[in-house]
Scaffold this motif. Structure first.
Motif, PDB file in Angstrom:
ATOM      1  N   THR A 180      32.578  39.395  17.916  1.00 31.53           N
ATOM      2  CA  THR A 180      31.193  39.627  17.521  1.00 31.53           C
ATOM      3  C   THR A 180      30.402  38.340  17.748  1.00 31.53           C
ATOM      4  O   THR A 180      30.967  37.249  17.762  1.00 31.53           O
ATOM      5  N   SER A 181      29.128  38.516  17.955  1.00 35.95           N
ATOM      6  CA  SER A 181      28.223  37.380  18.165  1.00 35.95           C
ATOM      7  C   SER A 181      26.885  37.682  17.520  1.00 35.95           C
ATOM      8  O   SER A 181      26.551  38.844  17.270  1.00 35.95           O
ATOM      9  N   VAL A 182      26.124  36.626  17.295  1.00 37.57           N
ATOM     10  CA  VAL A 182      24.725  36.758  16.889  1.00 37.57           C
ATOM     11  C   VAL A 182      23.887  36.452  18.125  1.00 37.57           C
ATOM     12  O   VAL A 182      24.101  35.433  18.800  1.00 37.57           O
ATOM     13  N   MET A 183      22.957  37.350  18.429  1.00 38.68           N
ATOM     14  CA  MET A 183      22.047  37.143  19.559  1.00 38.68           C
ATOM     15  C   MET A 183      20.650  36.864  19.030  1.00 38.68           C
ATOM     16  O   MET A 183      20.199  37.518  18.097  1.00 38.68           O
ATOM     17  N   LYS A 184      19.997  35.898  19.651  1.00 39.88           N
ATOM     18  CA  LYS A 184      18.596  35.601  19.370  1.00 39.88           C
ATOM     19  C   LYS A 184      17.887  35.567  20.712  1.00 39.88           C
ATOM     20  O   LYS A 184      18.182  34.706  21.545  1.00 39.88           O
ATOM     21  N   ASP A 185      17.008  36.521  20.914  1.00 44.36           N
ATOM     22  CA  ASP A 185      16.328  36.678  22.201  1.00 44.36           C
ATOM     23  C   ASP A 185      14.822  36.590  22.025  1.00 44.36           C
ATOM     24  O   ASP A 185      14.288  36.889  20.955  1.00 44.36           O
ATOM     25  N   LYS A 186      14.162  36.194  23.126  1.00 42.83           N
ATOM     26  CA  LYS A 186      12.705  36.148  23.156  1.00 42.83           C
ATOM     27  C   LYS A 186      12.224  36.906  24.382  1.00 42.83           C
ATOM     28  O   LYS A 186      12.875  36.870  25.439  1.00 42.83           O
ATOM     29  N   PHE A 187      11.070  37.552  24.223  1.00 40.65           N
ATOM     30  CA  PHE A 187      10.482  38.367  25.279  1.00 40.65           C
ATOM     31  C   PHE A 187       9.012  38.041  25.430  1.00 40.65           C
ATOM     32  O   PHE A 187       8.366  37.596  24.479  1.00 40.65           O
ATOM     33  N   LYS A 188       8.490  38.302  26.630  1.00 38.93           N
ATOM     34  CA  LYS A 188       7.053  38.210  26.890  1.00 38.93           C
ATOM     35  C   LYS A 188       6.608  39.523  27.514  1.00 38.93           C
ATOM     36  O   LYS A 188       7.346  40.128  28.300  1.00 38.93           O
ATOM     37  N   LEU A 189       5.407  39.911  27.186  1.00 41.49           N
ATOM     38  CA  LEU A 189       4.786  41.074  27.792  1.00 41.49           C
ATOM     39  C   LEU A 189       4.073  40.610  29.057  1.00 41.49           C
ATOM     40  O   LEU A 189       3.138  39.811  28.999  1.00 41.49           O
ATOM     41  N   TRP A 211      14.578  40.234  33.286  1.00 45.49           N
ATOM     42  CA  TRP A 211      14.066  38.906  32.937  1.00 45.49           C
ATOM     43  C   TRP A 211      12.741  38.638  33.627  1.00 45.49           C
ATOM     44  O   TRP A 211      12.485  39.137  34.722  1.00 45.49           O
ATOM     45  N   ALA A 212      11.918  37.789  32.999  1.00 42.85           N
ATOM     46  CA  ALA A 212      10.685  37.328  33.627  1.00 42.85           C
ATOM     47  C   ALA A 212      11.049  36.567  34.900  1.00 42.85           C
ATOM     48  O   ALA A 212      12.055  35.857  34.936  1.00 42.85           O
ATOM     49  N   GLU A 213      10.254  36.717  35.921  1.00 47.52           N
ATOM     50  CA  GLU A 213      10.587  36.173  37.242  1.00 47.52           C
ATOM     51  C   GLU A 213      10.855  34.670  37.239  1.00 47.52           C
ATOM     52  O   GLU A 213      11.786  34.214  37.870  1.00 47.52           O
ATOM     53  N   ASN A 214      10.056  33.909  36.545  1.00 47.31           N
ATOM     54  CA  ASN A 214      10.211  32.449  36.593  1.00 47.31           C
ATOM     55  C   ASN A 214      10.648  31.843  35.266  1.00 47.31           C
ATOM     56  O   ASN A 214      10.526  30.642  35.068  1.00 47.31           O
ATOM     57  N   GLU A 215      11.146  32.676  34.360  1.00 49.50           N
ATOM     58  CA  GLU A 215      11.597  32.183  33.063  1.00 49.50           C
ATOM     59  C   GLU A 215      12.949  32.801  32.740  1.00 49.50           C
ATOM     60  O   GLU A 215      13.048  34.009  32.591  1.00 49.50           O
ATOM     61  N   CYS A 216      13.946  31.957  32.672  1.00 47.67           N
ATOM     62  CA  CYS A 216      15.288  32.433  32.339  1.00 47.67           C
ATOM     63  C   CYS A 216      16.032  31.289  31.665  1.00 47.67           C
ATOM     64  O   CYS A 216      16.532  30.391  32.339  1.00 47.67           O
ATOM     65  N   LYS A 217      16.060  31.333  30.355  1.00 44.81           N
ATOM     66  CA  LYS A 217      16.788  30.306  29.611  1.00 44.81           C
ATOM     67  C   LYS A 217      17.870  31.008  28.804  1.00 44.81           C
ATOM     68  O   LYS A 217      17.585  31.932  28.034  1.00 44.81           O
ATOM     69  N   PHE A 218      19.114  30.562  28.976  1.00 40.71           N
ATOM     70  CA  PHE A 218      20.267  31.171  28.320  1.00 40.71           C
ATOM     71  C   PHE A 218      21.102  30.070  27.681  1.00 40.71           C
ATOM     72  O   PHE A 218      21.361  29.048  28.321  1.00 40.71           O
ATOM     73  N   GLU A 219      21.520  30.289  26.430  1.00 40.39           N
ATOM     74  CA  GLU A 219      22.346  29.314  25.726  1.00 40.39           C
ATOM     75  C   GLU A 219      23.531  30.012  25.080  1.00 40.39           C
ATOM     76  O   GLU A 219      23.355  31.037  24.408  1.00 40.39           O
ATOM     77  N   VAL A 264      12.868  36.212  28.262  1.00 41.01           N
ATOM     78  CA  VAL A 264      12.601  34.842  28.705  1.00 41.01           C
ATOM     79  C   VAL A 264      13.638  33.877  28.122  1.00 41.01           C
ATOM     80  O   VAL A 264      13.795  32.758  28.610  1.00 41.01           O
ATOM     81  N   PHE A 265      14.367  34.321  27.074  1.00 38.96           N
ATOM     82  CA  PHE A 265      15.348  33.454  26.419  1.00 38.96           C
ATOM     83  C   PHE A 265      16.412  34.310  25.749  1.00 38.96           C
ATOM     84  O   PHE A 265      16.107  35.359  25.187  1.00 38.96           O
ATOM     85  N   ARG A 266      17.653  33.830  25.821  1.00 39.34           N
ATOM     86  CA  ARG A 266      18.754  34.455  25.074  1.00 39.34           C
ATOM     87  C   ARG A 266      19.682  33.370  24.570  1.00 39.34           C
ATOM     88  O   ARG A 266      20.071  32.467  25.308  1.00 39.34           O
ATOM     89  N   SER A 267      20.041  33.492  23.295  1.00 39.52           N
ATOM     90  CA  SER A 267      21.048  32.637  22.678  1.00 39.52           C
ATOM     91  C   SER A 267      22.144  33.541  22.133  1.00 39.52           C
ATOM     92  O   SER A 267      21.847  34.503  21.422  1.00 39.52           O
ATOM     93  N   VAL A 268      23.391  33.243  22.485  1.00 37.15           N
ATOM     94  CA  VAL A 268      24.536  34.009  21.999  1.00 37.15           C
ATOM     95  C   VAL A 268      25.468  33.043  21.266  1.00 37.15           C
ATOM     96  O   VAL A 268      25.915  32.054  21.839  1.00 37.15           O
ATOM     97  N   SER A 269      25.723  33.344  19.986  1.00 34.52           N
ATOM     98  CA  SER A 269      26.603  32.509  19.165  1.00 34.52           C
ATOM     99  C   SER A 269      27.778  33.345  18.672  1.00 34.52           C
ATOM    100  O   SER A 269      27.628  34.126  17.719  1.00 34.52           O
ATOM    101  N   PRO A 270      28.948  33.211  19.312  1.00 37.65           N
ATOM    102  CA  PRO A 270      30.125  33.989  18.890  1.00 37.65           C
ATOM    103  C   PRO A 270      30.563  33.622  17.474  1.00 37.65           C
ATOM    104  O   PRO A 270      30.455  32.469  17.054  1.00 37.65           O
ATOM    105  N   ASP A 271      31.056  34.629  16.760  1.00 35.46           N
ATOM    106  CA  ASP A 271      31.577  34.413  15.416  1.00 35.46           C
ATOM    107  C   ASP A 271      33.036  33.954  15.445  1.00 35.46           C
ATOM    108  O   ASP A 271      33.503  33.359  14.495  1.00 35.46           O
ATOM    109  N   GLN A 272      33.742  34.241  16.523  1.00 42.50           N
ATOM    110  CA  GLN A 272      35.140  33.877  16.660  1.00 42.50           C
ATOM    111  C   GLN A 272      35.296  32.859  17.800  1.00 42.50           C
ATOM    112  O   GLN A 272      34.396  32.672  18.598  1.00 42.50           O
ATOM    113  N   ASP A 273      36.477  32.271  17.872  1.00 39.74           N
ATOM    114  CA  ASP A 273      36.833  31.406  19.002  1.00 39.74           C
ATOM    115  C   ASP A 273      37.286  32.317  20.136  1.00 39.74           C
ATOM    116  O   ASP A 273      38.444  32.711  20.209  1.00 39.74           O
TER     117      ASP A 273
END
Length: 134
Positions: free
Chosen positions: A102-111, A30-38, A119-128
């Motif tokens: 299973t889940s859907v992941m949506k991630d963001k990165f910076k160079l 992860w970027a040193e000063n950016e860490c957003k997780f949902e 810098v960001f990760r979203s994880v949305s499970p398909d099941q309960d």
């Protein structure tokens, strides 16, 4: 290695470091000063809260036999020094190979300094998954 390969490599390393409980290596992705997780299990805006939660989630999965997270169907979009990833996460039990979810992941990165970082990760499970993890 081209940028696409580097993003796919980061995705795989993130899952492997979690599965192996290598939290220092995981947060190093992860970027040193950016860490957003949902996720439905917790959402965090800083590395300390995220890694503390991740350790607790890891302990929960270890009690069930551990996990193997497989990254599937990656779609990567790269524009200058940013990248976005969307893909599926297929999770199995390490000890017996049973399907866990299973889940859907949506991630963001910076160079940053010629290195791609989360810098960001979203994880949305398909099941309960509360039923699986309880």
């Amino acid at each position: 290695m081209n940028n696409y390969q580097e993003i796919i490599n980061l995705e795989s390393r993130a899952e492997m470091t979690f599965d192996d409980g290598l939290f220092d290596q995981h947060i190093g992705l992860w970027a040193e000063n950016e860490c957003k997780f949902e996720s439905p299990f917790g959402s965090f805006d800083n590395a300390k809260e995220y890694i503390d939660w991740l350790k607790g989630f890891y302990e929960t999965t270890q009690k069930l036999g551990g996990t193997r997270h497989l990254v599937l169907n990656p779609v990567v979009t790269i524009e200058n020094d940013t990248a976005q990833f969307t893909g599926y996460l297929y999770i199995i039990n390490k000890s017996n190979g049973a399907f866990m979810g299973t889940s859907v992941m949506k991630d963001k990165f910076k160079l940053i300094n010629s290195e791609w970082k989360f810098v960001f990760r979203s994880v949305s499970p398909d099941q309960d998954l509360s039923k699986i993890l309880s």
